[in-house]
Design a protein around this motif. Structure first.
Motif, PDB file in Angstrom:
ATOM      1  N   LEU A 160       0.677  -1.103  -0.080  1.00  0.00           N
ATOM      2  CA  LEU A 160       0.030  -0.371  -0.382  1.00  0.00           C
ATOM      3  C   LEU A 160       1.062   1.113   0.534  1.00  0.00           C
ATOM      4  O   LEU A 160       0.229   2.518   0.514  1.00  0.00           O
ATOM      5  CB  LEU A 160      -1.349  -0.152   1.347  1.00  0.00           C
ATOM      6  CG  LEU A 160      -1.767  -1.953   1.353  1.00  0.00           C
ATOM      7  CD1 LEU A 160      -2.609  -1.308   2.677  1.00  0.00           C
ATOM      8  CD2 LEU A 160      -2.437  -1.201   0.418  1.00  0.00           C
TER       9      LEU A 160
ATOM     10  N   ALA B 140       0.899   5.137  -7.124  1.00  0.00           N
ATOM     11  CA  ALA B 140      -0.062   4.722  -7.876  1.00  0.00           C
ATOM     12  C   ALA B 140      -0.109   2.621  -7.345  1.00  0.00           C
ATOM     13  O   ALA B 140       0.534   1.760  -7.026  1.00  0.00           O
ATOM     14  CB  ALA B 140       0.302   5.202  -9.275  1.00  0.00           C
ATOM     15  N   PRO B 141      -1.645   2.769  -8.382  1.00  0.00           N
ATOM     16  CA  PRO B 141      -2.208   1.475  -7.978  1.00  0.00           C
ATOM     17  C   PRO B 141      -1.233   0.688  -8.922  1.00  0.00           C
ATOM     18  O   PRO B 141      -1.085  -1.114  -7.873  1.00  0.00           O
ATOM     19  CB  PRO B 141      -3.444   1.135  -8.241  1.00  0.00           C
ATOM     20  CG  PRO B 141      -4.175   2.911  -8.292  1.00  0.00           C
ATOM     21  CD  PRO B 141      -2.744   3.632  -8.335  1.00  0.00           C
TER      22      PRO B 141
ATOM     23  N   ASN C  38       1.880  -0.364  -6.893  1.00  0.00           N
ATOM     24  CA  ASN C  38       2.140  -1.278  -6.021  1.00  0.00           C
ATOM     25  C   ASN C  38       2.194  -3.150  -5.634  1.00  0.00           C
ATOM     26  O   ASN C  38       3.039  -3.227  -4.994  1.00  0.00           O
ATOM     27  CB  ASN C  38       0.434  -0.804  -4.620  1.00  0.00           C
ATOM     28  CG  ASN C  38       0.409   0.536  -4.380  1.00  0.00           C
ATOM     29  OD1 ASN C  38       1.027   0.546  -2.457  1.00  0.00           O
ATOM     30  ND2 ASN C  38      -0.244   1.421  -4.259  1.00  0.00           N
ATOM     31  N   VAL C  39       1.052  -2.809  -7.119  1.00  0.00           N
ATOM     32  CA  VAL C  39       1.421  -4.760  -7.891  1.00  0.00           C
ATOM     33  C   VAL C  39       2.717  -4.634  -8.173  1.00  0.00           C
ATOM     34  O   VAL C  39       2.316  -5.539  -7.767  1.00  0.00           O
ATOM     35  CB  VAL C  39      -0.397  -3.877  -8.780  1.00  0.00           C
ATOM     36  CG1 VAL C  39       0.216  -5.722  -9.703  1.00  0.00           C
ATOM     37  CG2 VAL C  39      -1.138  -3.875  -8.567  1.00  0.00           C
TER      38      VAL C  39
ATOM     39  N   THR D 111      -2.695  -7.303  -3.280  1.00  0.00           N
ATOM     40  CA  THR D 111      -2.683  -6.032  -3.912  1.00  0.00           C
ATOM     41  C   THR D 111      -3.665  -5.574  -5.117  1.00  0.00           C
ATOM     42  O   THR D 111      -4.283  -5.104  -5.368  1.00  0.00           O
ATOM     43  CB  THR D 111      -1.562  -5.697  -4.427  1.00  0.00           C
ATOM     44  OG1 THR D 111      -0.092  -6.499  -2.657  1.00  0.00           O
ATOM     45  CG2 THR D 111      -1.042  -4.857  -4.222  1.00  0.00           C
TER      46      THR D 111
ATOM     47  N   GLN E 205      -6.672  -5.251  -3.976  1.00  0.00           N
ATOM     48  CA  GLN E 205      -7.039  -3.882  -3.118  1.00  0.00           C
ATOM     49  C   GLN E 205      -7.340  -2.711  -3.822  1.00  0.00           C
ATOM     50  O   GLN E 205      -7.954  -2.098  -3.971  1.00  0.00           O
ATOM     51  CB  GLN E 205      -5.822  -4.187  -2.155  1.00  0.00           C
ATOM     52  CG  GLN E 205      -5.468  -2.087  -1.145  1.00  0.00           C
ATOM     53  CD  GLN E 205      -6.466  -2.428  -0.671  1.00  0.00           C
ATOM     54  OE1 GLN E 205      -6.381  -3.442   0.235  1.00  0.00           O
ATOM     55  NE2 GLN E 205      -6.686  -0.810   0.174  1.00  0.00           N
ATOM     56  N   PHE E 206      -6.394  -3.329  -5.179  1.00  0.00           N
ATOM     57  CA  PHE E 206      -7.235  -2.032  -5.795  1.00  0.00           C
ATOM     58  C   PHE E 206      -7.793  -2.207  -7.421  1.00  0.00           C
ATOM     59  O   PHE E 206      -7.534  -2.262  -8.513  1.00  0.00           O
ATOM     60  CB  PHE E 206      -5.879  -1.240  -6.711  1.00  0.00           C
ATOM     61  CG  PHE E 206      -4.777  -0.579  -5.511  1.00  0.00           C
ATOM     62  CD1 PHE E 206      -5.007   0.596  -5.439  1.00  0.00           C
ATOM     63  CD2 PHE E 206      -3.553  -1.919  -4.478  1.00  0.00           C
ATOM     64  CE1 PHE E 206      -4.034   1.194  -3.577  1.00  0.00           C
ATOM     65  CE2 PHE E 206      -2.784  -0.860  -3.569  1.00  0.00           C
ATOM     66  CZ  PHE E 206      -3.627   0.448  -3.577  1.00  0.00           C
TER      67      PHE E 206
ATOM     68  N   ASP F  91      -9.409   0.404  -9.359  1.00  0.00           N
ATOM     69  CA  ASP F  91      -8.220   1.446 -10.555  1.00  0.00           C
ATOM     70  C   ASP F  91      -7.613   0.079 -11.341  1.00  0.00           C
ATOM     71  O   ASP F  91      -7.364   0.912 -12.214  1.00  0.00           O
ATOM     72  CB  ASP F  91      -6.705   1.526  -9.419  1.00  0.00           C
ATOM     73  CG  ASP F  91      -8.109   2.454  -8.009  1.00  0.00           C
ATOM     74  OD1 ASP F  91      -8.184   3.254  -8.192  1.00  0.00           O
ATOM     75  OD2 ASP F  91      -7.512   2.092  -6.706  1.00  0.00           O
ATOM     76  N   LEU F  92      -7.661  -0.836 -11.253  1.00  0.00           N
ATOM     77  CA  LEU F  92      -6.861  -1.249 -12.317  1.00  0.00           C
ATOM     78  C   LEU F  92      -7.712  -2.065 -13.380  1.00  0.00           C
ATOM     79  O   LEU F  92      -6.764  -2.379 -15.026  1.00  0.00           O
ATOM     80  CB  LEU F  92      -6.145  -2.888 -11.363  1.00  0.00           C
ATOM     81  CG  LEU F  92      -5.705  -2.629 -10.949  1.00  0.00           C
ATOM     82  CD1 LEU F  92      -4.753  -4.064 -10.052  1.00  0.00           C
ATOM     83  CD2 LEU F  92      -3.910  -2.069 -10.740  1.00  0.00           C
TER      84      LEU F  92
END
Length: 252
Positions: A60, A64-65, A68-69, A83, A86-87, A90-91
């Protein structure tokens, strides 16, 4: 007083102090030494346990998403699925994502069929200034048993540029070593119940009967549909099927 005489006097003082110590004092010193040894052993055991235990927490702390990935990807463990979950909102406009309970996966048409193991982004995808051209997910089976799996991203950038950019942003990428071939590698071997880092790349690659090998790689892409560089993980060995359950719980 000369130096030799000074040294002899100091040594004699230490010996005299030791000899004059009571049995209780000697026992107390022995107990302290034993306690320190036990503490050191416990700390080593905890480090080994943490090293062998797959991480399941989402990353986290990046800007940006997708960043993080990519940081989660660098660990080559279950934190990737956490992850992506979590996002996921956004993805999804960028890559096809399927949520499965507490984890999620970026989907490819068919990870077992060459030519169908990668997917291009549906919108511009950039991490740390690097453009991403695709995501790949590959599984290799022999006689119905999973022997190797690989996953990660592709980018049009060269391997040296990718290693430099990601190495400046993510600790795990700082630990890769450049081989003569130009590939950047960080290898771990599964042994004694956990993953242990090694730099003996050729030694372990020559062993077909290995329990597990987990490698973070930055290498030239061999897929003409996604030229440039692949950034991802490779896991192989006799226990790959079990590793899929712990390292990639989001996969069926």
């Amino acid at each position: 007083m000369s130096t030799p005489r000074t040294w002899l006097l100091a040594a004699s003082t230490v010996l005299l102090a030791t000899a004059c110590a009571t049995p209780e004092e000697r026992m107390a010193k022995l107990q302290i030494k034993q306690q320190r040894l036990e503490l050191k052993t416990q700390q080593l055991a905890l480090r080994n346990e943490a090293r062998g235990k797959p991480q399941t927490n989402a990353v986290l702390d990046q800007r940006a998403p997708l960043e993080n990935v990519v940081k989660a990807l660098a660990a080559c463990d279950a934190s990737l699925g956490a992850t992506v979950k979590q996002f996921a909102p956004d993805l999804k406009p960028v890559f096809p994502v399927t949520v499965k309970g507490e984890v999620a996966s970026i989907d490819v048409p068919d990870r077992k069929t060459p030519g169908r193991t990668a997917v291009a982004p549906m919108a511009a995808a950039k991490v740390y200034g690097l453009m991403l051209s695709g995501y790949y997910e590959e599984s290799t089976e022999i006689n119905g048993t999973l022997q190797k799996m690989a996953w990660g991203f592709t980018t049009p950038a060269g391997a040296d540029q990718v290693a430099s950019v990601l190495g400046a942003a993510i600790p795990n990428f700082k630990r890769v070593s450049k081989e003569v071939s130009g590939t950047y590698t960080r290898m771990e071997i599964f042994d004694r119940g956990g993953w242990h880092r090694t730099s003996r790349f050729d030694h372990y690659r020559a062993q077909p009967n290995i329990l597990g090998e987990r490698t973070l790689v930055i290498e030239a892409s061999r897929d003409p549909a996604f030229p440039g560089t692949r950034v991802g993980c490779v896991v192989r060995g006799f226990q790959t099927e079990q590793f899929q359950d712990t390292l990639r719980p989001e996969l069926d």
